[in-house]
Design a protein around this motif. Structure first.
Motif, mmCIF file in Angstrom:
data_model
loop_
_atom_site.group_PDB
_atom_site.id
_atom_site.type_symbol
_atom_site.label_atom_id
_atom_site.label_comp_id
_atom_site.label_asym_id
_atom_site.label_seq_id
_atom_site.Cartn_x
_atom_site.Cartn_y
_atom_site.Cartn_z
ATOM 1 N N SER A 221 0.819 -1.207 0.000
ATOM 2 C CA SER A 221 0.000 0.000 0.000
ATOM 3 C C SER A 221 0.853 1.258 0.000
ATOM 4 C CB SER A 221 -0.919 0.007 1.231
ATOM 5 O OG SER A 221 -1.818 -1.069 1.168
ATOM 6 N N SER A 222 1.988 1.205 0.696
ATOM 7 C CA SER A 222 2.789 2.412 0.807
ATOM 8 C C SER A 222 3.435 2.788 -0.506
ATOM 9 C CB SER A 222 3.869 2.228 1.879
ATOM 10 O OG SER A 222 4.689 1.116 1.555
ATOM 11 N N SER A 223 3.883 1.809 -1.264
ATOM 12 C CA SER A 223 4.554 2.110 -2.523
ATOM 13 C C SER A 223 3.637 1.979 -3.720
ATOM 14 C CB SER A 223 5.741 1.162 -2.724
ATOM 15 O OG SER A 223 5.282 -0.171 -2.863
ATOM 16 N N GLY A 224 2.516 1.239 -3.533
ATOM 17 C CA GLY A 224 1.597 1.033 -4.643
ATOM 18 C C GLY A 224 2.214 0.205 -5.741
ATOM 19 N N SER A 225 3.031 -0.794 -5.380
ATOM 20 C CA SER A 225 3.692 -1.586 -6.417
ATOM 21 C C SER A 225 3.731 -3.037 -6.021
ATOM 22 C CB SER A 225 5.123 -1.077 -6.628
ATOM 23 O OG SER A 225 5.876 -1.258 -5.443
ATOM 24 N N THR A 226 4.006 -3.915 -6.982
ATOM 25 C CA THR A 226 4.247 -5.312 -6.698
ATOM 26 C C THR A 226 5.693 -5.599 -7.022
ATOM 27 O OG1 THR A 226 3.775 -6.143 -8.900
ATOM 28 C CG2 THR A 226 1.890 -5.839 -7.434
ATOM 29 N N SER A 227 6.190 -6.725 -6.549
ATOM 30 C CA SER A 227 7.610 -7.021 -6.654
ATOM 31 C C SER A 227 8.085 -7.123 -8.093
ATOM 32 C CB SER A 227 7.911 -8.327 -5.911
ATOM 33 O OG SER A 227 7.152 -9.378 -6.466
ATOM 34 N N SER A 228 7.203 -7.528 -9.004
ATOM 35 C CA SER A 228 7.644 -7.771 -10.368
ATOM 36 C C SER A 228 7.345 -6.641 -11.339
ATOM 37 C CB SER A 228 6.986 -9.051 -10.905
ATOM 38 O OG SER A 228 5.600 -8.887 -10.946
ATOM 39 N N PHE A 229 6.678 -5.574 -10.867
ATOM 40 C CA PHE A 229 6.191 -4.565 -11.810
ATOM 41 C C PHE A 229 7.306 -3.848 -12.549
ATOM 42 C CE2 PHE A 229 2.068 -5.404 -11.364
ATOM 43 C CZ PHE A 229 1.430 -4.980 -10.211
ATOM 44 N N GLU A 230 8.333 -3.388 -11.820
ATOM 45 C CA GLU A 230 9.379 -2.618 -12.478
ATOM 46 C C GLU A 230 10.139 -3.473 -13.479
ATOM 47 O OE1 GLU A 230 9.782 0.613 -12.341
ATOM 48 O OE2 GLU A 230 8.015 0.617 -11.058
ATOM 49 N N ASP A 231 10.388 -4.737 -13.111
ATOM 50 C CA ASP A 231 11.111 -5.628 -14.019
ATOM 51 C C ASP A 231 10.307 -5.939 -15.269
ATOM 52 O OD1 ASP A 231 13.147 -5.706 -12.201
ATOM 53 O OD2 ASP A 231 12.459 -7.570 -11.250
ATOM 54 N N ASP A 232 8.976 -5.942 -15.130
ATOM 55 C CA ASP A 232 8.123 -6.362 -16.241
ATOM 56 C C ASP A 232 7.491 -5.203 -16.994
ATOM 57 O OD1 ASP A 232 8.669 -8.902 -15.517
ATOM 58 O OD2 ASP A 232 6.783 -9.239 -14.445
ATOM 59 N N LYS A 233 7.920 -3.959 -16.703
ATOM 60 C CA LYS A 233 7.245 -2.798 -17.297
ATOM 61 C C LYS A 233 7.246 -2.852 -18.817
ATOM 62 C CE LYS A 233 7.685 1.121 -15.278
ATOM 63 N NZ LYS A 233 8.236 2.387 -14.761
ATOM 64 N N ALA A 234 8.416 -3.147 -19.392
ATOM 65 C CA ALA A 234 8.488 -3.189 -20.859
ATOM 66 C C ALA A 234 7.680 -4.348 -21.413
ATOM 67 C CB ALA A 234 9.939 -3.305 -21.302
ATOM 68 N N ALA A 235 7.779 -5.506 -20.744
ATOM 69 C CA ALA A 235 7.071 -6.689 -21.231
ATOM 70 C C ALA A 235 5.565 -6.510 -21.145
ATOM 71 C CB ALA A 235 7.491 -7.919 -20.429
ATOM 72 N N SER A 236 5.104 -5.688 -20.193
ATOM 73 C CA SER A 236 3.652 -5.547 -20.005
ATOM 74 C C SER A 236 2.961 -4.962 -21.217
ATOM 75 C CB SER A 236 3.363 -4.674 -18.779
ATOM 76 O OG SER A 236 3.686 -3.330 -19.044
ATOM 77 N N ARG A 237 3.676 -4.194 -22.034
ATOM 78 C CA ARG A 237 3.044 -3.584 -23.191
ATOM 79 C C ARG A 237 2.519 -4.629 -24.169
ATOM 80 N NH1 ARG A 237 3.848 1.835 -23.839
ATOM 81 N NH2 ARG A 237 5.257 2.803 -22.347
ATOM 82 N N SER A 238 3.152 -5.809 -24.184
ATOM 83 C CA SER A 238 2.702 -6.849 -25.105
ATOM 84 C C SER A 238 1.345 -7.406 -24.708
ATOM 85 C CB SER A 238 3.723 -7.992 -25.158
ATOM 86 O OG SER A 238 3.802 -8.647 -23.901
ATOM 87 N N HIS A 239 0.906 -7.137 -23.460
ATOM 88 C CA HIS A 239 -0.372 -7.676 -22.980
ATOM 89 C C HIS A 239 -1.528 -6.720 -23.214
ATOM 90 C CE1 HIS A 239 1.883 -10.825 -21.100
ATOM 91 N NE2 HIS A 239 2.477 -10.014 -20.250
ATOM 92 N N ILE A 240 -1.245 -5.496 -23.702
ATOM 93 C CA ILE A 240 -2.263 -4.455 -23.732
ATOM 94 C C ILE A 240 -3.536 -4.909 -24.424
ATOM 95 C CG2 ILE A 240 -2.821 -2.192 -24.722
ATOM 96 C CD1 ILE A 240 0.003 -1.316 -23.997
ATOM 97 N N ARG A 241 -3.420 -5.636 -25.522
ATOM 98 C CA ARG A 241 -4.602 -6.077 -26.255
ATOM 99 C C ARG A 241 -4.903 -7.558 -26.019
ATOM 100 N NH1 ARG A 241 -6.368 -2.315 -29.801
ATOM 101 N NH2 ARG A 241 -4.951 -0.607 -30.321
ATOM 102 N N ASN A 242 -4.283 -8.139 -24.994
ATOM 103 C CA ASN A 242 -4.406 -9.586 -24.833
ATOM 104 C C ASN A 242 -4.680 -9.974 -23.384
ATOM 105 O OD1 ASN A 242 -4.375 -12.202 -25.905
ATOM 106 N ND2 ASN A 242 -2.256 -12.521 -25.269
ATOM 107 N N ALA A 243 -5.443 -9.167 -22.661
ATOM 108 C CA ALA A 243 -5.742 -9.483 -21.269
ATOM 109 C C ALA A 243 -6.761 -10.616 -21.202
ATOM 110 C CB ALA A 243 -6.285 -8.257 -20.558
ATOM 111 N N ARG A 244 -6.395 -11.723 -20.576
ATOM 112 C CA ARG A 244 -7.305 -12.859 -20.449
ATOM 113 C C ARG A 244 -7.871 -12.974 -19.038
ATOM 114 N NH1 ARG A 244 -4.568 -17.811 -23.932
ATOM 115 N NH2 ARG A 244 -4.637 -16.744 -25.945
ATOM 116 N N LEU A 245 -7.048 -12.655 -18.059
ATOM 117 C CA LEU A 245 -7.493 -12.710 -16.674
ATOM 118 C C LEU A 245 -7.347 -11.336 -16.043
ATOM 119 C CD1 LEU A 245 -5.891 -16.032 -15.331
ATOM 120 C CD2 LEU A 245 -8.263 -15.644 -15.989
#
Length: 302
Positions: A221-245
């Protein structure tokens, strides 16, 4: 870089004015500072209620998913269960369907989970307030993903005809969503209408992993982040049109201010008892959140 904004005042509710609760009635249902102090002991009772309860808000809604938070392939969503001073639930209309829903949307990288919940309540329902305790996170499958699985299954197995057509149509018209669907585990465990469970029941399709880690492991809550978010920031863009869950985390929001003008002011709003809200709500993930609020007695400030 500033977040893209979109004026959504042109959203038109499928409900008539007679179906909604009038602004003058809503304005009398807000908590005062003294009452909200029971929710947030740090609240300054001498500060204006709108200032005390409001994050940094814009006149327009955010849009796009460039800043969307993900946990692997799971899109993270936040929102609120707006509660009035008499313990009733304030709901808003869906953007394109005749449904009463709770305000929710994607949790983004420049905000904490709590800030995102307040922002969504402001953008969609036009309410400000103080948050109560976090509710249990729920993972569910999107409608588009479920529809794709049904169509792929029909094509691969030759399952066709009226049953296949009606199954796909049921996904399209399912009363529990405009763009999301609950997974079978949520449907069965939360006592949802059997008609919403018939598709998975008739078609033995492989489902995605249904059980997320606990929210305490996932969020800070204090940082508003999860452990993997910063590492996966670039990779997350590939999911923009492919959210399944999606994984949704809601908070009770004790309403301090109901605005006459807000980013998505084309939506209608209605206040109802929690029991009536449970009857009205058609999206299982939202119904589950309402049930938790009722079971924990969170609709009342003691």
């Amino acid at each position: 870089m500033s977040k893209p904004l979109k004026d959504k005042r042109n959203i038109t509710s499928a409900f008539s004015a007679d179906d909604a609760t009038e602004q003058k009635v809503l304005s009398k249902m807000c908590f005062d500072s003294a009452s909200l102090g029971k929710v947030n002991p740090l609240l300054d009772a001498n500060r204006p209620i709108s200032e005390a309860s409001s994050p940094c808000l814009s006149k327009c809604s955010r849009y796009g998913r460039d800043s969307q938070r993900w946990d692997g392939d799971i899109r993270l969503v936040t929102g609120a269960v707006p509660i009035t001073k008499n313990g009733e639930i304030l709901m808003c209309s869906a953007a394109s369907k005749k449904q009463w829903i709770l305000p929710k949307g994607g949790w983004e990288t420049d905000e904490s989970l709590e800030e995102g919940a307040k922002r969504e309540a402001f953008e969609e329902a036009g309410v400000l307030g103080e948050l109560g305790p976090r509710l249990t996170a729920i993972t569910f499958e999107t409608r588009k993903s479920k529809k794709s699985r049904l169509e792929a299954y029909a094509e691969e197995t030759g399952f066709c005809g009226e049953s296949a057509a009606s199954s796909v149509a049921a996904v399209n018209e399912c009363g529990n969503m405009s763009d999301t669907a609950c997974n079978s585990s949520t449907l069965s465990s939360e006592g949802c209408d059997k008609s919403q469970n018939v598709i998975v029941g008739k078609l033995p399709l492989p489902l995605f992993e249904q059980f997320p880690r606990t929210s305490s492991d996932m969020y800070s809550s204090s940082s508003g982040s999860t452990s993997s978010f910063e590492d996966d920031k670039a990779a997350s863009r590939s999911h923009i049109r492919n959210a399944r869950l999606c994984r949704i985390t809601l908070f009770p929001l004790y309403v301090s201010n109901v605005l006459e003008d807000w980013p998505e002011s084309g939506r209608a709003r209605k206040v109802m008892s929690i029991d009536d809200a449970l009857k009205e709500i058609t999206r299982p993930e939202m119904r589950s959140a309402l049930l938790e609020v009722k079971e924990r007695g969170l609709q009342h400030i003691s």
